[in-house]
Design a protein around this motif. Sequence first.
Motif, PDB file in Angstrom:
ATOM      1  N   LYS A  39       0.828  -1.203   0.000  1.00 15.35           N
ATOM      2  CA  LYS A  39       0.000   0.000   0.000  1.00 15.35           C
ATOM      3  C   LYS A  39       0.866   1.258   0.000  1.00 15.35           C
ATOM      4  O   LYS A  39       1.801   1.373   0.789  1.00 15.35           O
ATOM      5  N   ARG A  40       0.594   2.153  -0.940  1.00 14.92           N
ATOM      6  CA  ARG A  40       1.283   3.427  -1.086  1.00 14.92           C
ATOM      7  C   ARG A  40       2.784   3.263  -1.344  1.00 14.92           C
ATOM      8  O   ARG A  40       3.597   4.093  -0.938  1.00 14.92           O
ATOM      9  N   ALA A  41       3.147   2.206  -2.035  1.00 15.62           N
ATOM     10  CA  ALA A  41       4.544   1.979  -2.398  1.00 15.62           C
ATOM     11  C   ALA A  41       4.630   1.634  -3.880  1.00 15.62           C
ATOM     12  O   ALA A  41       3.797   0.894  -4.410  1.00 15.62           O
ATOM     13  N   VAL A  42       5.631   2.205  -4.562  1.00 11.97           N
ATOM     14  CA  VAL A  42       5.829   1.976  -5.994  1.00 11.97           C
ATOM     15  C   VAL A  42       7.300   1.701  -6.247  1.00 11.97           C
ATOM     16  O   VAL A  42       8.176   2.391  -5.706  1.00 11.97           O
ATOM     17  N   THR A  43       7.581   0.693  -7.059  1.00 12.64           N
ATOM     18  CA  THR A  43       8.961   0.393  -7.432  1.00 12.64           C
ATOM     19  C   THR A  43       9.039   0.176  -8.935  1.00 12.64           C
ATOM     20  O   THR A  43       8.048  -0.170  -9.589  1.00 12.64           O
ATOM     21  N   LEU A  44      10.227   0.369  -9.469  1.00 13.62           N
ATOM     22  CA  LEU A  44      10.515   0.070 -10.868  1.00 13.62           C
ATOM     23  C   LEU A  44      11.406  -1.164 -10.871  1.00 13.62           C
ATOM     24  O   LEU A  44      12.523  -1.122 -10.362  1.00 13.62           O
ATOM     25  N   GLU A  45      10.911  -2.255 -11.413  1.00  9.98           N
ATOM     26  CA  GLU A  45      11.668  -3.500 -11.369  1.00  9.98           C
ATOM     27  C   GLU A  45      11.982  -4.017 -12.765  1.00  9.98           C
ATOM     28  O   GLU A  45      11.263  -3.736 -13.725  1.00  9.98           O
ATOM     29  N   GLY A  96      -5.909   1.476  -6.506  1.00  9.97           N
ATOM     30  CA  GLY A  96      -5.000   0.353  -6.316  1.00  9.97           C
ATOM     31  C   GLY A  96      -3.802   0.719  -5.476  1.00  9.97           C
ATOM     32  O   GLY A  96      -3.298  -0.096  -4.689  1.00  9.97           O
ATOM     33  N   TYR A  97      -3.348   1.957  -5.603  1.00  8.93           N
ATOM     34  CA  TYR A  97      -2.187   2.445  -4.869  1.00  8.93           C
ATOM     35  C   TYR A  97      -2.496   2.604  -3.379  1.00  8.93           C
ATOM     36  O   TYR A  97      -1.685   2.242  -2.516  1.00  8.93           O
ATOM     37  N   THR A  98      -3.675   3.110  -3.063  1.00  6.50           N
ATOM     38  CA  THR A  98      -4.044   3.360  -1.663  1.00  6.50           C
ATOM     39  C   THR A  98      -4.739   2.173  -1.013  1.00  6.50           C
ATOM     40  O   THR A  98      -5.006   2.201   0.192  1.00  6.50           O
ATOM     41  N   GLY A  99      -5.060   1.150  -1.802  1.00  2.00           N
ATOM     42  CA  GLY A  99      -5.776   0.010  -1.263  1.00  2.00           C
ATOM     43  C   GLY A  99      -7.268   0.243  -1.142  1.00  2.00           C
ATOM     44  O   GLY A  99      -7.975  -0.551  -0.531  1.00  2.00           O
ATOM     45  N   LEU A 100      -7.766   1.339  -1.752  1.00  2.31           N
ATOM     46  CA  LEU A 100      -9.194   1.647  -1.677  1.00  2.31           C
ATOM     47  C   LEU A 100     -10.013   0.671  -2.511  1.00  2.31           C
ATOM     48  O   LEU A 100     -11.168   0.388  -2.193  1.00  2.31           O
ATOM     49  N   GLU A 101      -9.429   0.170  -3.587  1.00  2.04           N
ATOM     50  CA  GLU A 101     -10.123  -0.782  -4.453  1.00  2.04           C
ATOM     51  C   GLU A 101     -10.417  -2.065  -3.681  1.00  2.04           C
ATOM     52  O   GLU A 101      -9.522  -2.674  -3.096  1.00  2.04           O
ATOM     53  N   SER A 102     -11.662  -2.469  -3.678  1.00  3.04           N
ATOM     54  CA  SER A 102     -12.053  -3.681  -2.959  1.00  3.04           C
ATOM     55  C   SER A 102     -11.313  -4.896  -3.503  1.00  3.04           C
ATOM     56  O   SER A 102     -11.226  -5.093  -4.718  1.00  3.04           O
ATOM     57  N   GLY A 103     -10.761  -5.690  -2.600  1.00  2.95           N
ATOM     58  CA  GLY A 103     -10.060  -6.898  -3.011  1.00  2.95           C
ATOM     59  C   GLY A 103      -8.638  -6.678  -3.489  1.00  2.95           C
ATOM     60  O   GLY A 103      -8.018  -7.599  -4.032  1.00  2.95           O
ATOM     61  N   THR A 104      -8.104  -5.468  -3.297  1.00  2.00           N
ATOM     62  CA  THR A 104      -6.733  -5.193  -3.730  1.00  2.00           C
ATOM     63  C   THR A 104      -5.749  -6.119  -3.028  1.00  2.00           C
ATOM     64  O   THR A 104      -5.783  -6.260  -1.804  1.00  2.00           O
ATOM     65  N   ARG A 105      -4.887  -6.753  -3.813  1.00  2.00           N
ATOM     66  CA  ARG A 105      -3.848  -7.612  -3.260  1.00  2.00           C
ATOM     67  C   ARG A 105      -2.489  -7.148  -3.767  1.00  2.00           C
ATOM     68  O   ARG A 105      -2.326  -6.845  -4.955  1.00  2.00           O
ATOM     69  N   PHE A 106      -1.566  -7.081  -2.875  1.00  2.00           N
ATOM     70  CA  PHE A 106      -0.209  -6.674  -3.228  1.00  2.00           C
ATOM     71  C   PHE A 106       0.706  -7.890  -3.232  1.00  2.00           C
ATOM     72  O   PHE A 106       0.484  -8.839  -2.465  1.00  2.00           O
ATOM     73  N   PRO A 107       1.744  -7.876  -4.103  1.00  2.00           N
ATOM     74  CA  PRO A 107       2.086  -6.841  -5.083  1.00  2.00           C
ATOM     75  C   PRO A 107       1.209  -6.953  -6.341  1.00  2.00           C
ATOM     76  O   PRO A 107       0.647  -8.003  -6.623  1.00  2.00           O
ATOM     77  N   HIS A 108       1.141  -5.861  -7.080  1.00  2.00           N
ATOM     78  CA  HIS A 108       0.437  -5.888  -8.363  1.00  2.00           C
ATOM     79  C   HIS A 108       1.034  -4.835  -9.288  1.00  2.00           C
ATOM     80  O   HIS A 108       1.681  -3.878  -8.850  1.00  2.00           O
TER      81      HIS A 108
END
Length: 336
Positions: free
Chosen positions: A11-17, A47-59
């Motif tokens: 949640k609230r984390a972004v990376t370039l892989e 999706g970034y804040t986890g507001l979307e229902s059912g959000t699973r990380f990582p994505h």
Amino acid sequence: MKGKRIIMPAKRAVTLEEFELDETLAPNQILLKTHYSLISPGTEGAGYTGLESGTRFPHGSGYTAIGEVLDVGEDVTKCSVGDMVFCYTPHASIAKTDRVFLAFTPPLTLDAKLIPFVRMATVAMTSVRVSSAEFGDTVVIIGLGLVGNSAAQLFNLAGMKVIGVERIPARLEIARRCGIQHLINPDEEDVLERVLALTDGEKAEVTVEAIGNPRLVETAYQLTRAKGEVILLGSPRGEFITNATAILNYSHSIGLGAITLRSAHEWVYPVMHSGESKHSLERNSRLVYSLIENGKFKVLELLTHIIQPEDAQAAYDGLTERKDEYLGVVMDWTRG
């Protein structure tokens, strides 16, 4: 083939892989080298804040991009190697897809950075398609983000009197530059009173909720005239506990308007055009591109930032926390 892509590990984390993409193509696929992709503030922000229902990380993230065709499958006829194509591909330097919505032989007549905005307008176009609004009707758009602004422009182009409602002054100014004349800031004036004044006391034939905030559905009903329409363009997100009966009666009771509630989810239409349906996302893309190319649909006004993929974290933070500065954020993959 090695590439880079945006991943949200938490949640609230972004990376370039870095990742490895198998270059083997199915007969109907293309291999794409991305030039530019656009962040969708609503869907990706959820999706970034986890507001979307059912959000699973990582994505992963992202769904609108333009790039150069590196290779094509044996059955592909819409584009060739070296062409530029608009696709629904993620934030990644390379991608494979079997859906090409627009194909261009260079040189392009439009700045390539602007073409991914087509997707925001096709999302918004569904609200026009499902509506029964006619030339001269009044349409209220609640929320003037990328999708709401696009809806306002499209209803305006279709001959409607558009009233935009937005709390963020910068977005009101952008809407004004996009040709939306009637704008209301709820923090500065009573929305219902202003809508009544602009409609000779009759309210709007159609109200579009373009944010996805379920708390605003009742407000949308209140701004709509009897036997009018409320259209859900933004996907409802987040918990909202209320008396549903009071809201449902706006649709059921003639005393409260007998107002129709409609969905404007873009996926009600076929993705690619086959001729079996009049409308499709592919056809909508062609129509929007033509409007942009002819200067009728404003896009440059929506672009606030061009970033490198390495700076994605700051961009998502900005879209979430500094909405007065961030609206249209394009990732530039051309330097990689």
